[in-house]
Write a protein that holds these residues in place. Structure first.
Motif, PDB file in Angstrom:
ATOM      1  N   LEU A 100      15.433   7.996   4.878  1.00 18.61           N
ATOM      2  CA  LEU A 100      15.149   8.131   3.444  1.00 18.61           C
ATOM      3  C   LEU A 100      14.259   9.359   3.195  1.00 18.61           C
ATOM      4  O   LEU A 100      14.455  10.098   2.232  1.00 18.61           O
ATOM      5  CB  LEU A 100      14.456   6.862   2.931  1.00 18.61           C
ATOM      6  CG  LEU A 100      14.113   6.807   1.436  1.00 18.61           C
ATOM      7  CD1 LEU A 100      15.382   6.893   0.595  1.00 18.61           C
ATOM      8  CD2 LEU A 100      13.347   5.532   1.111  1.00 18.61           C
ATOM      9  N   MET A 101      13.314   9.565   4.072  1.00 17.10           N
ATOM     10  CA  MET A 101      12.429  10.726   3.956  1.00 17.10           C
ATOM     11  C   MET A 101      13.235  12.022   4.060  1.00 17.10           C
ATOM     12  O   MET A 101      13.033  12.959   3.266  1.00 17.10           O
ATOM     13  CB  MET A 101      11.361  10.667   5.050  1.00 17.10           C
ATOM     14  CG  MET A 101      10.343  11.795   4.976  1.00 17.10           C
ATOM     15  SD  MET A 101       9.102  11.736   6.301  1.00 17.10           S
ATOM     16  CE  MET A 101      10.018  12.456   7.653  1.00 17.10           C
ATOM     17  N   LYS A 102      14.167  12.075   5.024  1.00 14.89           N
ATOM     18  CA  LYS A 102      14.977  13.280   5.203  1.00 14.89           C
ATOM     19  C   LYS A 102      15.915  13.499   4.024  1.00 14.89           C
ATOM     20  O   LYS A 102      16.119  14.632   3.569  1.00 14.89           O
ATOM     21  CB  LYS A 102      15.786  13.165   6.492  1.00 14.89           C
ATOM     22  CG  LYS A 102      14.924  13.284   7.746  1.00 14.89           C
ATOM     23  CD  LYS A 102      15.763  13.143   9.009  1.00 14.89           C
ATOM     24  CE  LYS A 102      14.889  13.234  10.259  1.00 14.89           C
ATOM     25  NZ  LYS A 102      15.669  13.045  11.501  1.00 14.89           N
ATOM     26  N   MET A 118       0.827  -1.207   0.000  1.00 15.53           N
ATOM     27  CA  MET A 118       0.000   0.000   0.000  1.00 15.53           C
ATOM     28  C   MET A 118       0.867   1.265   0.000  1.00 15.53           C
ATOM     29  O   MET A 118       0.537   2.252  -0.660  1.00 15.53           O
ATOM     30  CB  MET A 118      -0.943   0.007   1.207  1.00 15.53           C
ATOM     31  CG  MET A 118      -2.097  -0.976   1.124  1.00 15.53           C
ATOM     32  SD  MET A 118      -3.176  -0.676  -0.299  1.00 15.53           S
ATOM     33  CE  MET A 118      -2.815  -2.128  -1.293  1.00 15.53           C
ATOM     34  N   ALA A 119       1.982   1.214   0.745  1.00 14.76           N
ATOM     35  CA  ALA A 119       2.898   2.358   0.775  1.00 14.76           C
ATOM     36  C   ALA A 119       3.483   2.613  -0.614  1.00 14.76           C
ATOM     37  O   ALA A 119       3.595   3.766  -1.054  1.00 14.76           O
ATOM     38  CB  ALA A 119       4.008   2.112   1.788  1.00 14.76           C
ATOM     39  N   ASP A 176      13.793   3.269  11.177  1.00 16.16           N
ATOM     40  CA  ASP A 176      14.798   4.344  11.150  1.00 16.16           C
ATOM     41  C   ASP A 176      15.271   4.616   9.726  1.00 16.16           C
ATOM     42  O   ASP A 176      15.477   5.766   9.329  1.00 16.16           O
ATOM     43  CB  ASP A 176      15.989   3.957  12.028  1.00 16.16           C
ATOM     44  CG  ASP A 176      15.616   3.901  13.504  1.00 16.16           C
ATOM     45  OD1 ASP A 176      14.596   4.541  13.871  1.00 16.16           O
ATOM     46  OD2 ASP A 176      16.310   3.223  14.283  1.00 16.16           O
ATOM     47  N   LYS A 177      15.439   3.540   8.977  1.00 17.09           N
ATOM     48  CA  LYS A 177      15.891   3.671   7.581  1.00 17.09           C
ATOM     49  C   LYS A 177      14.871   4.457   6.752  1.00 17.09           C
ATOM     50  O   LYS A 177      15.225   5.306   5.925  1.00 17.09           O
ATOM     51  CB  LYS A 177      16.103   2.277   6.980  1.00 17.09           C
ATOM     52  CG  LYS A 177      16.700   2.295   5.576  1.00 17.09           C
ATOM     53  CD  LYS A 177      16.910   0.866   5.062  1.00 17.09           C
ATOM     54  CE  LYS A 177      17.451   0.889   3.648  1.00 17.09           C
ATOM     55  NZ  LYS A 177      17.627  -0.488   3.106  1.00 17.09           N
ATOM     56  N   PRO A 220       5.086  13.128   2.880  1.00 20.04           N
ATOM     57  CA  PRO A 220       5.853  12.579   4.007  1.00 20.04           C
ATOM     58  C   PRO A 220       5.029  11.678   4.927  1.00 20.04           C
ATOM     59  O   PRO A 220       5.570  10.838   5.629  1.00 20.04           O
ATOM     60  CB  PRO A 220       6.322  13.827   4.753  1.00 20.04           C
ATOM     61  CG  PRO A 220       5.335  14.892   4.392  1.00 20.04           C
ATOM     62  CD  PRO A 220       4.886  14.586   3.002  1.00 20.04           C
ATOM     63  N   ALA A 221       3.688  11.831   4.889  1.00 15.72           N
ATOM     64  CA  ALA A 221       2.835  11.039   5.775  1.00 15.72           C
ATOM     65  C   ALA A 221       2.987   9.547   5.507  1.00 15.72           C
ATOM     66  O   ALA A 221       2.898   8.731   6.429  1.00 15.72           O
ATOM     67  CB  ALA A 221       1.379  11.463   5.603  1.00 15.72           C
ATOM     68  N   ILE A 222       3.231   9.169   4.261  1.00 22.40           N
ATOM     69  CA  ILE A 222       3.369   7.747   3.913  1.00 22.40           C
ATOM     70  C   ILE A 222       4.642   7.170   4.530  1.00 22.40           C
ATOM     71  O   ILE A 222       4.636   6.060   5.072  1.00 22.40           O
ATOM     72  CB  ILE A 222       3.375   7.565   2.379  1.00 22.40           C
ATOM     73  CG1 ILE A 222       2.102   8.184   1.764  1.00 22.40           C
ATOM     74  CG2 ILE A 222       3.496   6.093   1.996  1.00 22.40           C
ATOM     75  CD1 ILE A 222       0.818   7.679   2.368  1.00 22.40           C
ATOM     76  N   TYR A 223       5.729   7.931   4.463  1.00 22.05           N
ATOM     77  CA  TYR A 223       6.989   7.474   5.072  1.00 22.05           C
ATOM     78  C   TYR A 223       6.801   7.267   6.572  1.00 22.05           C
ATOM     79  O   TYR A 223       7.286   6.276   7.142  1.00 22.05           O
ATOM     80  CB  TYR A 223       8.096   8.501   4.814  1.00 22.05           C
ATOM     81  CG  TYR A 223       8.530   8.591   3.371  1.00 22.05           C
ATOM     82  CD1 TYR A 223       9.578   7.791   2.893  1.00 22.05           C
ATOM     83  CD2 TYR A 223       7.927   9.465   2.493  1.00 22.05           C
ATOM     84  CE1 TYR A 223       9.993   7.884   1.569  1.00 22.05           C
ATOM     85  CE2 TYR A 223       8.319   9.567   1.165  1.00 22.05           C
ATOM     86  CZ  TYR A 223       9.355   8.767   0.708  1.00 22.05           C
ATOM     87  OH  TYR A 223       9.772   8.839  -0.594  1.00 22.05           O
ATOM     88  N   LEU A 224       6.088   8.212   7.208  1.00 17.81           N
ATOM     89  CA  LEU A 224       5.917   8.105   8.663  1.00 17.81           C
ATOM     90  C   LEU A 224       5.001   6.947   9.044  1.00 17.81           C
ATOM     91  O   LEU A 224       5.268   6.231  10.018  1.00 17.81           O
ATOM     92  CB  LEU A 224       5.342   9.416   9.202  1.00 17.81           C
ATOM     93  CG  LEU A 224       6.281  10.631   9.084  1.00 17.81           C
ATOM     94  CD1 LEU A 224       5.545  11.912   9.427  1.00 17.81           C
ATOM     95  CD2 LEU A 224       7.501  10.455   9.998  1.00 17.81           C
TER      96      LEU A 224
END
Length: 880
Positions: free
Chosen positions: A750-752, A713-714, A745-746, A725-729
C-alpha cells in the motif's frame, strides 16, 4: 520713568549717555526691561546712533530671540561690522546655521568687512553644517585679512577641518599656531571625540603632551568620556585619572562628575563612590550619574538609596534622574517600582518631558502584560521623537503585535519623524518574528532608498531576518554588500543555520569570518560549537575548544555550556564532565547539558545523581531539566521514578509540563508496557495530540505486540501526516512481530502504491576535519570501501560467527561508514559514526561481530541514543 525723563529738558548728550548706561546694565544682566529705552530713543531722534542701536540689537537677541532681533536689524538705518556680527551670532547660537551663512553672504555683498569675531561665528555654522567648501572660502578671507595667526580663528578653523574629516589640514593649522595653546589642542580633541574618532583623539592628546602643552580640566573631561567606548575600559580610564592628578588639575565638580561617570560606565561603582566623596560639592548631574551607574550593573536597590540620599541632601532630581530610575525599574522588570516613580513624575510635573516619557513607554512595555499604559505614556509626550516611536514599535513587536508595529512605523513617518538605525533594526526584527518575506523585502527597499543599509546594525538585522526565514542566499547577499561586518553579523547567520539543521553550512561561516578578519566572540563561538554538536564532529569541536582556551572564552558560561553539550553529543562524557567541573558557577543550562549527556550516553544512574547534585548546589531546575530526567528514566526502564519526576514538576517545582514532557511520559509508559495508562495520558493532557506523540505510542505498540491500539495510533498518525512512510513501516513491523506477516506485506504494498518511499538511511563521519556522508548502495559496486566490507564479512564467516546476510542485497550506510572508519581512522582512536535514524537490527549485530574481528571501539550515535560497541557487546544491552 524713562519716558518722563525723555520729556524733560535734558541735553542730548546726557540723554544718550543715560540710555547707554541702561542698555549696558540690562545687557549684562539679560533684563527684558531694557527695551523700554527703544521708544524714548526714537522720540529723542537718536535712532541713527549706531552705538545705541547695536546695544539695543544685542538686548533684543538675548531676551526676545532671533525673530525680534532680525526684525530690529532689518529696520536699522545704519549697520556696521558689530551689527552684522551680533545678528549673525544670534542665529548661530540658536542653531539657525543656514540663515547665519545667508546673513554672512549678505554682509559681504553689502561691502562690509568682517572682523575676527564675524569670521569665527560664520566658521562655527560651517562646522555645524559640515560645509567644507564655504568654510575653506572663509579661511581664504582669514588669510587675506592677515588674521591667520589669530588664536580664536585658528581654534575655530581646527574645529571646522576636524568636523569635516580633514584632519591633515587641522594638524597643519595646529603646527602653524606654533603648536597652539591648550584651547586649540582641546578643541581638536573635542571635535575628534564628538565625531567618534577615538584613536585620533588619543593620538592628539599624546602629541599635545609631547609638545609641552599641559591639559586642563576641559581636556580631561572630553577624554574621560571616551573610556567606555574605546574598548580600553578601566586601564585607559585609570591612566587618565592618574595623569589628571600628576598634572595638578584641580578637582572641581565638573571634573569629579567626569571621573565618576568613567568609573560608573566601567562598572566600578566602588571607585566611583570614592571619587564622589573627595570634595563635598554635589549637584543633580553628579547624583544622576551615580544612579545611572548603579542601574547599569543592575544594582537597583543601591540606585534607589542614592536617589533618597540625593533628596535628603537637598538636591532636586531632574528629568534625567527620573528617566534613569525608570530605566532601573525596566532592567529588573519591576512594575511596582516603575509605577512609584511614575507617580513622583506626575507630582513634579514632568509628564510631558521627552526623556521621562520615553523611559515610561519603555518601562510599561517591558514590565506590563498589555500595551495600554505604554500607549497612554506615549500620547502624553508633547512632541514624540524617534526614540519615543522606536520604544513603542519595539514594545508592540515584543508583545506579538507585529502588524501593529508596522502601522506605527507608517504613523511615525507620516508625523515627520524619520527612523534611525535602531528603529529600522527593530522593524526588521518584527518581520523576522513573523517570517514575512514580503514585509522584509518592503522595508529592505526603504533601507536602500534612505541609504541606511550602510549601518551595521541594520545590515545585521537584515541578515538575521533573511536567514531566519530560510532565505540564506539573500542573507549572504546582504553580507556581501555591507561596508563592515562584525561578530554579530556572522553569529546571526550561524545561529539561524543551526535552527534549520544546516550545521555543515554553519561551520563554513568560520572561514568567511576568518577571511573577513572578523574575530570570533563568545557568542559566535557558542553558535559554532552548537553546529559541531549538531554534526557530532569531535575534531572540529576540539579545535574550537582550543580556540576558546587561547582566547579566554572558556570562562564564559555560554561557551562552557556549549562544550558540555558538544562532548555529550559526541559520546565523550569524560571530556564533558571535565569541562563542567571547570565552570565556576554552573547554571541551569550547564546542569541540563550534563544530565542529558549522561542519559544519552547510557549513564542513567549518573544522570540522576547529577540532578541531586544540581539541587544541592542551589540551582533551580527548569522544564528542560525534567525533560532530560524523564528521558533518562525511559531509557533506563525506571518507570516509577520517571512518573515521580513528571508529577513533581507542578506539585513541587511549579513548572507546567509542555507537550514534549507528555511525549516523554508516553514513551516511558509505553516502554514499560503500560499502554492503557499511556492512552489515558494522551486523552487527558491539555494539548491536542500531535504526530510525534501518536508515533511514540505506535512504536510502543510494536514493542509489545498490541495490534489493536497500534492500528488506532497508525490511523491517527496518517490523519495528521498522510504521506509519512515511517508510519506504514512501523505498522508493517507491528504486524510482522505479531505473526500477521500477510498484513505486513499488504501495508508495504500500500505504501508503494501511494508512491511513498522511506527516506534513505544516511551515516556520516568526521575524519581530519572533513565530513564524509554514506548512503546504502548495491553490493555490486566495487571500490576500497566495499572490498573492506567483504573482507570483514569473510573474516566473520571464517571464525564461525553467526552472521546474517542482508536480505535486501544492499550494503547499509552503517556498514559502509564502518569500513571507511577501519581504513581511515588511526588504530588507537575509536571509530565514531553518526546516523540520521535508528540503527537497524542487522547492522547492530554486524557491528558487534566486527568488534570481535578487529580490536576497535566503535561508537554509533543514532537518532535516539549512543551505542558503544566493544568486544562483541553494546552498551544498549538490546534496548531500542
Amino acid at each position: 520713568m524713562l519716558c518722563r525723563t525723555a520729556s524733560h529738558s535734558f541735553s542730548p548728550c546726557g540723554f544718550q549717555e543715560t540710555c547707554l548706561r541702561v542698555l549696558s546694565f540690562c545687557n549684562s544682566h539679560s533684563l527684558k526691561e531694557g527695551v523700554c529705552v527703544h521708544s524714548p530713543i526714537i522720540k529723542g531722534g537718536l535712532q541713527d546712533d549706531l552705538y545705541l542701536s547695536n546695544n539695543l540689537l544685542s538686548l533684543y537677541a538675548k531676551c526676545f530671540g532671533v525673530g525680534q532681533a532680525r526684525h530690529f536689524f532689518d529696520e536699522m538705518p545704519h549697520k556696521d561690522v558689530v551689527s552684522w556680527t551680533t545678528v549673525l551670532s544670534a542665529h548661530t547660537r540658536n542653531k539657525l546655521h543656514f540663515e547665519a551663512l545667508e546673513l554672512f553672504g549678505m554682509m559681504l555683498g553689502s561691502g562690509q568687512c568682517p572682523n575676527e569675531f564675524t569670521l569665527s561665528t560664520a566658521l562655527r555654522s560651517c562646522s555645524a553644517l559640515g560645509e567644507f567648501e564655504f568654510g575653506a572660502q572663509i579661511h581664504a578671507s582669514v588669510v587675506k585679512l592677515g588674521l591667520e595667526a589669530n588664536p580664536v580663528l585658528g581654534t575655530t578653523l581646527i574645529d571646522l577641518y576636524t568636523e569635516c574629516d580633514c584632519t591633515v589640514e587641522a594638524h597643519k593649522l595646529l603646527a602653524f599656531l606654533k603648536d597652539g595653546d591648550i584651547v586649540a589642542w582641546t578643541t581638536m580633541i573635542s571635535s575628534l571625540v564628538e565625531t567618534s574618532k577615538w584613536n585620533e583623539a588619543l593620538q592628539i592628546y599624546v602629541r599635545m603632551i609631547e609638545a609641552g602643552v599641559y591639559p586642563n580640566e576641559f581636556t580631561f573631561v572630553k577624554l574621560l568620556g571616551m573610556s567606555s567606548v574605546l574598548g580600553l575600559g578601566m586601564s585607559y580610564g585609570k591612566l587618565l585619572h592618574a595623569q589628571l592628578i600628576i598634572f595638578g588639575v584641580e578637582m572641581n565638580l565638573v571634573v569629579k562628575t567626569a571621573i565618576v561617570d568613567m568609573y560608573a560606565k566601567c562598572g566600578r561603582m566602588e571607585d566611583a563612590i570614592k571619587v564622589s566623596k573627595q570634595i563635598p560639592e554635589y549637584d543633580v548631574c553628579l547624583w544622576t550619574t551615580i544612579i545611572s551607574g548603579f542601574t547599569q550593573i543592575l544594582q537597583v536597590r543601591e540606585a534607589v538609596i542614592a536617589f533618597l540620599d540625593m533628596q535628603l541632601s537637598g538636591v532636586l532630581p531632574n528629568n534625567f534622574t527620573y528617566a534613569s530610575l525608570l530605566n532601573a525599574s525596566s532592567s529588573i522588570l519591576s512594575l511596582e517600582l516603575g509605577e512609584q516613580f511614575h507617580s513622583r513624575v506626575i507630582v513634579v510635573g514632568l509628564m510631558d518631558d521627552i526623556y521621562v516619557g520615553n523611559a515610561l513607554v519603555d518601562m510599561y512595555m517591558k514590565c506590563f502584560h498589555t500595551t495600554t499604559n505604554a500607549v497612554k505614556a506615549f500620547r502624553g509626550i508633547a512632541s514624540p521623537n524617534v526614540i519615543s516611536w522606536t520604544s513603542l514599535i519595539a514594545g508592540f513587536a515584543k508583545h506579538g503585535f507585529e502588524e501593529k508595529s508596522f502601522q506605527l512605523f507608517a504613523e511615525m513617518q507620516a508625523s515627520g519623524v524619520q527612523p534611525n538605525s535602531i528603529t529600522l533594526s527593530t522593524i526588521i526584527g518584527a518581520c523576522s518574528k513573523m517570517k514575512s518575506f514580503v514585509q522584509t523585502m518592503k522595508f529592505h527597499g526603504l533601507i536602500i532608498k534612505t541609504k541606511a543599509d550602510i549601518d551595521i546594525a541594520v545590515g545585521n538585522a537584515l541578515v538575521d531576518a533573511y536567514a531566519g526565514g530560510g532565505m540564506v542566499d539573500e542573507a549572504w547577499s546582504v553580507i556581501g554588500i555591507m561596508n563592515h561586518r562584525d561578530p554579530i553579523t556572522y553569529t546571526s547567520l550561524a545561529a539561524r543555520l543551526n535552527q534549520r539543521g544546516d550545521h555543515e553550512m554553519a561551520l563554513k561561516v568560520i572561514n568567511c569570518m576568518s577571511n573577513d578578519e572578523v574575530k570570533m566572540d563568545e557568542f559566535s563561538l557558542a553558535s559554532f560549537l552548537s553546529a559541531a554538536a549538531g554534526l557530532r564532529t569531535m575534531e572540529t569541536g576540539r579545535q574550537l575548544h582550543c580556540y576558546s582556551v587561547k582566547s579566554g572564552f572558556e570562562r564564559c558560561n555560554s561557551v562552557s555550556n556549549s562544550l558540555v553539550h558538544l562532548y555529550g553529543k559526541c559520546g565523550s562524557m569524560h571530556d564533558a564532565q571535565r569541562v563542567f567541573k571547570d565552570i565556576n558557577e554552573p547554571d541551569a543550562v550547564s546542569w541540563n547539558g550534563l544530565i542529558l549527556g549522561l542519559a544519552t550516553n547510557g549513564h542513567i544512574s549518573h544522570a540522576l545523581s547529577a540532578f541531586d547534585d544540581m539541587r544541592l548546589a542551589g540551582v533551580k531546575p527548569d522544564s528542560v531539566t525534567f525533560l532530560s530526567l524523564i528521558f533518562a528514566c525511559s531509557q533506563g526502564g525506571l518507570l516509577d521514578l520517571g512518573l515521580e519526576y513528571f508529577y513533581s514538576m507542578e506539585k513541587t517545582h511549579h513548572l507546567t509540563p509542555k507537550l514534549d514532557h507528555y511525549v516523554c511520559l508516553v514513551d516511558l509508559l509505553g516502554r514499560g508496557g503500560h499502554l492503557e495508562e499511556a492512552v489515558e495520558v494522551i486523552g487527558t493532557m491539555p494539548f491536542k495530540p500531535d504526530f510525534l506523540i501518536c508515533k511514540t505510542l505506535l512504536n510502543a505498540c510494536k514493542l509489545h505486540g498490541n495490534v489493536a491500539l497500534g492500528e488506532d495510533m497508525a490511523r491517527r498518525c496518517l490523519e495528521l501526516d498522510p504521506s509519512n512512510p515511517a508510519i506504514y513501516l512501523l505498522l508493517a513491523n507491528l504486524y510482522d512481530n505479531a505473526g500477521f506477516s500477510d498484513f505486513g506485506d499488504k501495508t508495504r504494498r500500500l505504501m508503494k502504491e501511494r508512491g511513498l518511499r522511506r527516506s534513505p538511511g544516511q551515516c556520516w563521519m568526521e575524519v581530519k576535519s572533513k565530513i564524509y556522508l554514506f548512503s546504502s548502495r548495491e553490493k555490486k559496486d566495487e571500490d576500497e570501501i566495499t572490498e573492506k566490507v567483504e573482507f570483514l564479512i569473510t573474516e566473520m564467516k571464517n571464525k564461525g560467527y553467526p552472521l546474517q546476510e542482508n536480505e535486501d542485497k544492499l550494503y547499509h550506510s552503517e556498514q559502509l561508514a564502518l569500513a571507511f572508519g577501519v581504513l581511515s581512522v588511526p588504530t588507537m582512536a575509536p571509530i565514531r559514526i553518526n546516523k540520521n535514524s535508528l540503527v537497524c537490527i542487522h547492522c547492530h549485530s554486524f557491528i558487534m561481530l566486527v568488534t570481535l574481528v578487529i580490536d576497535r571501539q566503535i561508537i554509533v550515535r543514532d537518532r535516539k541514543r549512543f551505542h558503544f560497541f566493544k568486544d562483541g557487546q553494546c552498551s544498549c544491552a538490546g534496548h531500542s
